[in-house]
Design an enzyme around this catalytic site. Sequence first.
Site, short mmCIF file in Angstrom:
data_model
loop_
_atom_site.label_atom_id
_atom_site.label_comp_id
_atom_site.label_asym_id
_atom_site.label_seq_id
_atom_site.Cartn_x
_atom_site.Cartn_y
_atom_site.Cartn_z
N HIS A 3 37.64 57.32 49.53
CA HIS A 3 37.13 57.13 50.58
C HIS A 3 37.57 55.85 50.81
O HIS A 3 38.63 55.23 50.12
CB HIS A 3 35.85 57.00 50.14
CG HIS A 3 35.09 58.44 49.91
ND1 HIS A 3 34.93 58.90 48.65
CD2 HIS A 3 35.02 59.81 51.15
CE1 HIS A 3 34.34 60.23 49.30
NE2 HIS A 3 35.22 61.00 50.52
N ASP B 86 28.05 60.11 49.70
CA ASP B 86 28.67 60.50 50.66
C ASP B 86 28.07 61.71 51.38
O ASP B 86 28.13 62.11 52.24
CB ASP B 86 29.82 61.67 49.64
CG ASP B 86 30.54 61.16 48.79
OD1 ASP B 86 31.20 59.90 49.49
OD2 ASP B 86 31.23 61.35 47.89
N ARG C 238 30.52 70.69 49.57
CA ARG C 238 30.12 69.86 49.30
C ARG C 238 28.79 70.07 50.59
O ARG C 238 27.92 69.24 49.76
CB ARG C 238 30.17 68.53 49.30
CG ARG C 238 30.96 68.09 48.21
CD ARG C 238 31.46 66.91 47.65
NE ARG C 238 30.88 65.75 47.44
CZ ARG C 238 30.21 64.54 47.16
NH1 ARG C 238 31.71 63.84 47.52
NH2 ARG C 238 29.06 64.18 47.09
N CYS D 162 29.44 55.48 44.95
CA CYS D 162 29.13 56.78 45.44
C CYS D 162 28.15 57.21 44.72
O CYS D 162 27.06 58.49 44.87
CB CYS D 162 30.28 57.55 45.17
SG CYS D 162 30.92 58.13 43.70
N ARG E 24 38.67 63.20 54.85
CA ARG E 24 37.21 63.55 54.04
C ARG E 24 36.46 63.35 55.39
O ARG E 24 35.61 64.05 55.82
CB ARG E 24 36.19 63.04 52.75
CG ARG E 24 36.69 63.26 51.56
CD ARG E 24 37.27 64.88 51.97
NE ARG E 24 37.04 64.93 50.27
CZ ARG E 24 36.62 64.77 48.76
NH1 ARG E 24 35.47 64.32 48.52
NH2 ARG E 24 37.25 65.53 47.62
#
Length: 260
Positions: free
Chosen positions: A166, A71, A90, A250, A136
């Site tokens: 995602h 990410d 994050r 991921c 996101r």
Amino acid sequence: MHPGERGTALVRRPTADLVEGIVTHVARVPVDVERALEQHAGYRAALADAGWTVHEVDPAPGCPDAVFVEDTVVVVDRTAVLTRPGAPARRDEVAGVEKAVRELGLDVRRLEAPGTLDGGDVLQVGDRVYVGRGGRTDAEGVRQLRAIVAPMGRTVVPVRLEAVLHLKSAVTALPDGTILALPELLEAGVFPTTRPVLEEAGCHVVPLDDQQLLISASAPRTADRLADLGFTPVVVDIGELEKLEGCVTCLSVLVRPRAA
């Protein structure tokens, strides 16, 4: 096959605070951190066995989602685009990833405020870069990525998402360019050729080469179907990380060698 022949795989080990990771579209359930560490070790071993050099990004205590390293960076050829994650908690993860990609000698670009983009929303298929527009990644993040990759000969194709974290939670590509997908989670008509799957984890694969596909143990029927199509599933158990909406994609970023 010797480690390094394919390229380098960036990974980041889970930390003790993994249990505090963000969940968005699933109910929170207990996470066994020790088991997650064992599963991550198995994941790293699968990458190494397939010929990838495993390069570990420094752990990030205080950032429980940092294990989902994809990410924080999008690698296009030898350019690393540092993202601006959509979850503010994050964003401290990015500094350690920047250090790692600079160690690999990649050119570095970055997304700037106010745009947001998670690497899990980016699927590269040939010269097309599909970007999930969801919770996101915002429109400004899409615009900035488009401006960065267009000079590299890439075309950004936005994809509106439904109730999914995602883009690559709902769709990934096989080495032949066809798409594994859960169609109900995606904007219709964007992808030219799709293969619907029955298991949610079945649409998460990482092509390790032209034949080997990293896939979760939670998608046995899909693994069998892919084997029947002539691919070689490399099955890994990541069940503890799946509790936090993680998947095989991921947990790594694959960096291929510079073209000769």
